[in-house]
Enzyme design. Structure first.
Site, PDB file in Angstrom:
ATOM      1  N   GLN B 127       0.835  -1.192   0.000  1.00  0.00           N
ATOM      2  CA  GLN B 127       0.000   0.000   0.000  1.00  0.00           C
ATOM      3  C   GLN B 127       0.870   1.242   0.000  1.00  0.00           C
ATOM      4  O   GLN B 127       1.744   1.375   0.870  1.00  0.00           O
ATOM      5  CB  GLN B 127      -0.868  -0.035   1.265  1.00  0.00           C
ATOM      6  CG  GLN B 127      -1.743   1.172   1.477  1.00  0.00           C
ATOM      7  CD  GLN B 127      -2.043   1.373   2.964  1.00  0.00           C
ATOM      8  OE1 GLN B 127      -1.152   1.681   3.758  1.00  0.00           O
ATOM      9  NE2 GLN B 127      -3.289   1.200   3.345  1.00  0.00           N
ATOM     10  N   GLY B 128       0.675   2.131  -0.949  1.00  0.00           N
ATOM     11  CA  GLY B 128       1.443   3.373  -0.988  1.00  0.00           C
ATOM     12  C   GLY B 128       0.572   4.566  -0.631  1.00  0.00           C
ATOM     13  O   GLY B 128       0.060   5.242  -1.531  1.00  0.00           O
ATOM     14  N   TYR B 129       0.358   4.788   0.638  1.00  0.00           N
ATOM     15  CA  TYR B 129      -0.475   5.909   1.092  1.00  0.00           C
ATOM     16  C   TYR B 129       0.376   6.955   1.812  1.00  0.00           C
ATOM     17  O   TYR B 129       0.569   8.060   1.332  1.00  0.00           O
ATOM     18  CB  TYR B 129      -1.567   5.426   2.056  1.00  0.00           C
ATOM     19  CG  TYR B 129      -2.754   4.719   1.421  1.00  0.00           C
ATOM     20  CD1 TYR B 129      -2.793   4.403   0.069  1.00  0.00           C
ATOM     21  CD2 TYR B 129      -3.853   4.366   2.200  1.00  0.00           C
ATOM     22  CE1 TYR B 129      -3.881   3.755  -0.490  1.00  0.00           C
ATOM     23  CE2 TYR B 129      -4.956   3.720   1.645  1.00  0.00           C
ATOM     24  CZ  TYR B 129      -4.964   3.409   0.303  1.00  0.00           C
ATOM     25  OH  TYR B 129      -6.045   2.772  -0.243  1.00  0.00           O
ATOM     26  N   SER B 130       0.873   6.577   2.999  1.00  0.00           N
ATOM     27  CA  SER B 130       1.543   7.560   3.857  1.00  0.00           C
ATOM     28  C   SER B 130       2.822   8.072   3.224  1.00  0.00           C
ATOM     29  O   SER B 130       3.480   7.370   2.459  1.00  0.00           O
ATOM     30  CB  SER B 130       1.896   6.933   5.198  1.00  0.00           C
ATOM     31  OG  SER B 130       0.741   6.496   5.852  1.00  0.00           O
ATOM     32  N   SER B 162       4.645  -1.663   4.110  1.00  0.00           N
ATOM     33  CA  SER B 162       5.010  -3.001   4.569  1.00  0.00           C
ATOM     34  C   SER B 162       4.975  -3.950   3.384  1.00  0.00           C
ATOM     35  O   SER B 162       4.203  -3.749   2.441  1.00  0.00           O
ATOM     36  CB  SER B 162       4.066  -3.470   5.681  1.00  0.00           C
ATOM     37  OG  SER B 162       2.754  -3.114   5.400  1.00  0.00           O
ATOM     38  N   GLU B 245      -9.320  -1.429   6.658  1.00  0.00           N
ATOM     39  CA  GLU B 245      -8.142  -1.582   7.515  1.00  0.00           C
ATOM     40  C   GLU B 245      -8.531  -1.422   8.979  1.00  0.00           C
ATOM     41  O   GLU B 245      -8.115  -2.189   9.821  1.00  0.00           O
ATOM     42  CB  GLU B 245      -7.071  -0.558   7.147  1.00  0.00           C
ATOM     43  CG  GLU B 245      -5.818  -0.713   7.997  1.00  0.00           C
ATOM     44  CD  GLU B 245      -4.726   0.279   7.621  1.00  0.00           C
ATOM     45  OE1 GLU B 245      -3.600  -0.165   7.393  1.00  0.00           O
ATOM     46  OE2 GLU B 245      -4.999   1.486   7.549  1.00  0.00           O
TER      47      GLU B 245
END
Lengths: 363, 416
Positions: B127-130, B162, B245
């Site tokens: 996941q590429g969010y933060s 992660s 989530e």
């Protein structure tokens, strides 16, 4: 599957809530608490009209034969309104004890009178949990000697149910020869407790069940006290949120400050799961006897901790006003303080919970 | 109060129990922490899908089992796997976050292309969010994607990715409309981690392990059709998955299992001639945690009932992430305290207990308290959405369009 209140229970909750909103405003609580009589006849008779007095009395004795979960629903509303009525012992514990272990004669004499609101019965079982100041009752040849402290719903009781040191319950008329009664004054003026001193007092014992009856009263009492705190805590959270939504300082509503908002969120976050815990403990008492004692311990000890936190935090959110008598917030604070200590404080109850699971004994 | 699921569910439970008895020996060990499922785990996953014990409600044409959603069946599946001590279906970020998003907002082609291999554990996602500058304020993200010759060209940095090293693919939030208001300029892209220009650096945490990574993008070219939803709608697309989530982090069975492990530890850990649990102070803390675990368990049952009635759950649900993460942390803390000096053994030391798992958990759970919406953000949500308290005033007045977008976004976020 439905984990929650039935439609009937929701209607009961709403009816009691309306009844108390109409008959038990804070001003009335204050009158009772500041006066001589700690109980309100006005509130009690309004509740009697809903059948609350006899809710735990079996139907054949003129009651409604309801469950402890029903009683917990009522107790929550009583705590919410800090209602000064002798619900716990007279209308929950006494009917449970008498229906379970009372003689036919005891049942037919007392249960109908409890159901129609004519009789009040106090319950003294504190020494089966912790004996303080050397208190304790010995029973010999049908006569009681000794002291029982913290008899619940003490004032105006017509009789008392008293546990001896072996855990057996006895029924004693309030005017029995050799019984001396002395009130105890607590922080919570919406409740009444007292001391019973026995000197060779002739009593009528309930069936000898090896202490099981007294243990069952402890479980029921703990659930009802937990439910009372649940309601009182709900009220304190609502009051804190309301106050924080009105009070302005530094040109802002104080509820918009995170420091204040987070205090309210923490109260809500710790409060909400208690509702399910109390419901489950009441349900276990009604339907899962093997889990009832542990569930009651959990409900009592956990609500003791959570609502102490809620009581002080809500008071802090109210700032200086919370500390005054003007708002009357302290009635809820003290109600919660009473609920926490009576029938075992959190540490005592957790020690029992550990023992129930054999944690205190090596395998 | 009715805690029975009913005869048709009892039959379902019985069926599942005999399945687990018959096939339990085919379950993989230690699957939980492996980012890339072993071939054993993939086989187990396929077996579970085939019998409908995972991916149960995902339509058949996308590789699922195709059953109608049934909350109690899902609950029974979770209960029985937990009871048997066997790993249930895979729950990585692809399965728990991307798949529901694609089902809701993906194109037909995207659903057919990605859902099945993801469910089977063949395609692993990160996941590429933060970003370093966009944590709680996720919509402040700066990683940019400009259009060049029909491709998005991505530059910037993500953090907390992660399993980035083990992943085949990434679902990623990037700013495609730099002139649009904050929440309206974001797009949700999916692309291969093998794309040139991606660099993954492990991010070592306080646990001593690198459970996360930093991911850098330098002129990463992604075809323009690898977008989920419309350009500029990425914030809303992502919020569908953030909800998933949060749901993931509050698992009453997991708390109960951790608690039972703690009881066992305290009964087995020897102190002099006695046991850790013989210490009345430690025992008192244990009983206090047990009451809290029970409260969260029944709170979960209440949410389940509410959901069955079509009620989203209200306050009972809003508090789950805050309370569960804190409680899990406290369980680990007591395990460390009950272990005395043994509680600090770590890094594979002699005499270490359970591979240092309690210390790892104690530290990692602090990460979970912070991640996925910090405890402070959770409290804002509880106060503002649950208690209807006023918001923090803004420093500068935003443009009306931005304000409206932010309000809608927050409402969506809270509702998820």
């Amino acid at each position: 599957m439905d984990f929650g209140l039935s439609q009937d229970q929701q209607m009961l909750r709403d009816a009691v809530s309306r009844c108390l909103a109409d008959n038990c405003p804070l001003d009335h609580v204050r009158e009772c608490a500041e006066g001589e009589a700690s109980f309100s006849d006005k509130v009690q008779s309004a509740l009697n009209e809903l059948g609350i007095a006899g809710m735990m009395v079996p139907e054949k004795h003129g009651g409604l034969g309801m469950t402890l979960l029903d009683a917990a629903v009522v107790a929550e509303q009583l705590g919410y309104a800090v209602a000064p009525v002798p619900f716990l012992s007279s209308h929950v514990l006494a009917p449970i004890a008498l229906a379970q272990a009372g003689s036919e004669q005891q049942q037919s004499e007392w249960l109908p009178k409890i159901a129609n609101g004519e009789a009040r019965i106090g319950v003294a079982i504190a020494e089966t949990i912790e004996a303080r100041d050397g208190a304790g009752i010995s029973a010999e040849n049908g006569k009681l000697t000794g002291t029982a402290l913290f008899a619940l719903d003490f004032t105006g009781a017509d009789a008392y149910l008293v546990a001896d040191t072996a855990g057996r319950l006895h029924l004693v008329p309030a005017d029995a020869a050799g019984l001396e009664r002395r009130p105890l004054t607590t922080i919570d003026r919406t409740r009444s407790v007292g001391e019973l001193r026995f000197e060779q007092v002739a009593v009528q014992p309930l069936a000898d069940d090896g202490g099981a009856g007294a243990a069952r009263l402890r479980d029921a009492g703990r659930v009802i006290l937990a439910a009372d705190s649940l309601g009182a805590g709900q009220a304190m959270i609502e009051k804190a949120v309301d106050y924080a939504g009105q009070r302005e300082q530094f040109g802002r509503i104080i509820g918009s400050f995170q420091a204040v908002k987070h205090m309210c969120a923490e109260m809500a976050a710790r409060h909400e799961p208690c509702r399910s815990l109390v419901w489950y403990a009441a349900h276990a008492f009604d339907a899962a006897p093997e889990e009832a004692a542990l569930a009651a311990c959990h409900a009592k000890s956990h609500t003791g901790e959570v609502y102490r936190f809620v009581a002080r935090t809500s008071t802090e959110v109210h700032g200086g006003m919370g500390f005054t008598d003007l708002l009357g917030l302290h009635y809820w604070f003290k109600r919660i303080g009473f609920d926490r200590q009576v029938l075992g404080g959190p540490e005592a109850v957790r020690a029992e919970a550990a023992a129930l699971q054999g944690w205190d004994r090596a395998a | 109060m009715d805690l029975e699921y009913g005869p048709e569910y009892d039959a379902f439970r019985e069926e599942l129990r005999s399945f687990l008895e018959k096939h339990g020996d085919r379950a993989p060990d230690g699957q939980g922490r492996a980012a890339r499922p072993s071939s054993e785990a993939v086989e187990w996953q396929k077996l579970l899908i085939e019998h409908g014990y995972t991916a149960r409600t995902i339509p058949k044409e996308y590789g699922g089992y195709g059953a109608q959603p049934d909350i109690l069946q899902s609950r029974i599946i979770a209960e029985e796997f937990s009871r048997a001590g066997l790993p249930g279906g895979l729950s990585n970020q692809g399965i728990s976050m991307l798949v529901p998003t694609l089902l809701e907002l993906g194109s037909e082609e995207q659903k057919r292309r990605w859902i099945e291999p993801t469910l089977k554990g063949e395609t692993v996602w990160c996941q590429g969010y933060s970003e370093p500058g966009a944590g709680s304020d996720l919509a402040a993200l700066k990683t940019s994607a400009h259009v060049e010759n029909g491709d998005f060209v991505i530059n910037g940095q993500k953090i907390w990715t992660s399993t980035a090293k083990q992943s085949d693919m990434i679902f990623c939030l990037v700013r495609t409309e730099p002139d649009a208001p904050k929440h309206g300029g974001i797009s949700y892209l999916i692309f291969s981690m093998d794309t040139p220009g991606i660099e993954v650096r492990p991010l070592k945490t306080m646990t001593g392990h690198a459970e996360f990574n930093e991911t850098f993008f330098t002129d990463v070219r992604v075809p323009m059709d690898q977008i989920v939803g419309q350009r500029g709608q990425g914030w809303y697309v992502a919020n569908a998955t953030l909800g998933h989530e949060r749901g993931m982090l509050g698992d009453p069975d997991a708390l109960e299992n951790r608690f039972q492990a703690l009881v066992k530890l305290m009964q087995e850990e020897r102190v002099g001639q006695g046991r850790a649990i013989d210490n009345p102070v430690l025992r008192d803390r244990l009983a206090a945690l047990q009451a809290e675990v029970a409260a969260m368990k029944y709170n979960g049952m209440r949410i389940l009932s509410d959901n069955l009635k079509g009620d989203p759950g209200g306050m009972a649900k809003l508090i789950v992430k805050l309370q569960s993460c804190e409680l899990a942390h406290q369980i680990s803390a007591l395990a460390i305290d009950a272990s005395g000096e043994m509680g600090i053994l770590y890094h594979g030391s002699d005499r270490e207990r359970e591979g240092g798992a309690w210390q790892w958990n104690y530290m990692f759970q602090l990460g979970l308290i912070i991640g996925g919406g910090t405890a402070q953000i959770q409290k804002n949500i509880i106060a503002e959405r649950g208690l209807d308290m006023p918001r923090e005033p803004r420093l500068a007045k935003p443009a009306p369009a931005e304000q409206a977008a932010a309000v809608t976004a927050r409402q969506k976020q809270g509702a998820a």
